[in-house]
Design a protein around this motif. Structure first.
Motif, PDB file in Angstrom:
ATOM      1  N   ARG A 162       0.856  -1.201   0.000  1.00  0.00           N
ATOM      2  CA  ARG A 162       0.000   0.000   0.000  1.00  0.00           C
ATOM      3  C   ARG A 162       0.879   1.233   0.000  1.00  0.00           C
ATOM      4  O   ARG A 162       1.810   1.337   0.787  1.00  0.00           O
ATOM      5  N   ARG A 163       0.557   2.131  -0.883  1.00  0.00           N
ATOM      6  CA  ARG A 163       1.364   3.353  -0.960  1.00  0.00           C
ATOM      7  C   ARG A 163       0.450   4.546  -1.200  1.00  0.00           C
ATOM      8  O   ARG A 163      -0.603   4.401  -1.820  1.00  0.00           O
ATOM      9  N   ILE A 164       0.880   5.706  -0.697  1.00  0.00           N
ATOM     10  CA  ILE A 164       0.212   6.942  -1.087  1.00  0.00           C
ATOM     11  C   ILE A 164       1.269   7.903  -1.624  1.00  0.00           C
ATOM     12  O   ILE A 164       2.430   7.836  -1.232  1.00  0.00           O
ATOM     13  N   GLU A 165       0.851   8.739  -2.523  1.00  0.00           N
ATOM     14  CA  GLU A 165       1.742   9.778  -3.041  1.00  0.00           C
ATOM     15  C   GLU A 165       1.233  11.110  -2.520  1.00  0.00           C
ATOM     16  O   GLU A 165       0.029  11.380  -2.567  1.00  0.00           O
ATOM     17  N   LEU A 166       2.145  11.933  -2.043  1.00  0.00           N
ATOM     18  CA  LEU A 166       1.766  13.252  -1.553  1.00  0.00           C
ATOM     19  C   LEU A 166       2.168  14.286  -2.584  1.00  0.00           C
ATOM     20  O   LEU A 166       3.285  14.265  -3.083  1.00  0.00           O
ATOM     21  N   ARG A 167       1.243  15.159  -2.899  1.00  0.00           N
ATOM     22  CA  ARG A 167       1.542  16.235  -3.855  1.00  0.00           C
ATOM     23  C   ARG A 167       1.163  17.573  -3.219  1.00  0.00           C
ATOM     24  O   ARG A 167       0.084  17.694  -2.620  1.00  0.00           O
ATOM     25  N   ALA A 168       2.042  18.531  -3.383  1.00  0.00           N
ATOM     26  CA  ALA A 168       1.733  19.872  -2.882  1.00  0.00           C
ATOM     27  C   ALA A 168       1.098  20.675  -4.007  1.00  0.00           C
ATOM     28  O   ALA A 168       1.571  20.652  -5.137  1.00  0.00           O
ATOM     29  N   GLY A 169      -0.011  21.341  -3.706  1.00  0.00           N
ATOM     30  CA  GLY A 169      -0.666  22.180  -4.705  1.00  0.00           C
ATOM     31  C   GLY A 169      -1.085  23.483  -4.065  1.00  0.00           C
ATOM     32  O   GLY A 169      -0.820  23.707  -2.876  1.00  0.00           O
ATOM     33  N   SER A 170      -1.771  24.316  -4.843  1.00  0.00           N
ATOM     34  CA  SER A 170      -2.172  25.619  -4.308  1.00  0.00           C
ATOM     35  C   SER A 170      -3.172  25.465  -3.156  1.00  0.00           C
ATOM     36  O   SER A 170      -3.294  26.325  -2.293  1.00  0.00           O
ATOM     37  N   ASP A 171      -3.903  24.310  -3.134  1.00  0.00           N
ATOM     38  CA  ASP A 171      -4.885  24.094  -2.063  1.00  0.00           C
ATOM     39  C   ASP A 171      -4.290  23.336  -0.873  1.00  0.00           C
ATOM     40  O   ASP A 171      -5.021  22.921   0.016  1.00  0.00           O
ATOM     41  N   GLY A 172      -3.001  23.110  -0.874  1.00  0.00           N
ATOM     42  CA  GLY A 172      -2.369  22.381   0.230  1.00  0.00           C
ATOM     43  C   GLY A 172      -1.811  21.052  -0.238  1.00  0.00           C
ATOM     44  O   GLY A 172      -1.571  20.845  -1.431  1.00  0.00           O
ATOM     45  N   ILE A 173      -1.652  20.123   0.714  1.00  0.00           N
ATOM     46  CA  ILE A 173      -1.071  18.818   0.387  1.00  0.00           C
ATOM     47  C   ILE A 173      -2.200  17.847   0.044  1.00  0.00           C
ATOM     48  O   ILE A 173      -3.207  17.787   0.738  1.00  0.00           O
TER      49      ILE A 173
END
Ligand code: SF4
Length: 195
Positions: A162-173
């Motif tokens: 199981r994995r999650i990817e975290l992405r930072a965007g203008s609305d947060g993580i």
């Protein structure tokens, strides 16, 4: 919408989360996607253009919320995409395949099913969360509707991946993927603490 995601299906994928779900699965890790007032209304052609900009994505994964509540719009999107490129399409739904084939299924469910390569069906059941890859609980079935992903099926329900990817965007993580059982529990606990 996020591009280049590898945690919601095989290969690099463009992922769309539809807004709105009538279910209240205990332990839902995405309660913010359930409200019908949230999200952003987007023009189908604009979404298609965004997806097609990412030529490195093998396909599209659609999750929610509940995608089948927007089945007609998603059919139009898939048709617009496939007019330009051969993309594989995977959908996660809280309905079972049998429910989607009933006469009282959400509007255009059959049309959407006919366009999919892979369906992951059934509601999330917290007690059946077995910490295995690419789906939330063991009742959820991985159903090939074409042979496009047949060789990839063993990835679903595999041990310890199981994995999650975290992405930072203008609305947060933003987190994409299926969190481990432990992290899912923690998220639910934190949310209860905030309520
Ligand atoms: S179907 Fe998915 S989004 Fe809807 S309540 Fe269940 S887990 Fe949450």
């Amino acid at each position: 919408m996020l591009a280049g995601i590898r945690t919601l299906g095989p290969f690099d994928r463009f992922v769309i989360w539809t807004q709105g779900c009538r279910r209240r699965c205990p332990g839902c890790i995405s309660p913010s996607s359930r409200s019908f007032d949230g999200g952003k209304v987007m023009d189908i052609d604009a979404v298609a253009r965004r997806v097609l900009r990412h030529g490195d994505c093998e396909g599209l994964t659609i999750s929610g919320g509940e995608p089948f509540l927007q089945a007609a719009g998603l059919c139009a999107l898939i048709d617009a995409l496939r007019a330009q490129r051969d993309l594989g399409v995977i959908v996660y739904t809280g309905y079972t395949l049998e429910e989607l084939q009933e006469p009282d299924a959400p509007y255009a469910s059959g049309s959407l099913l006919s366009r999919l390569d892979l369906l992951i069906d059934g509601p999330y059941i917290e007690a059946l969360n077995d910490d295995k890859s690419l789906r939330g609980s063991s009742n959820q079935r991985v159903i090939p509707l074409t042979d496009r992903y047949l060789s990839q099926l063993p990835l679903y329900g595999a041990d310890g991946d199981r994995r999650i990817e975290l992405r930072a965007g203008s609305d947060g993580i933003f987190a994409a993927g299926i969190p481990s059982k432990e992290i899912a529990k923690q998220l639910v606990k934190n949310r209860k603490g905030e309520e």
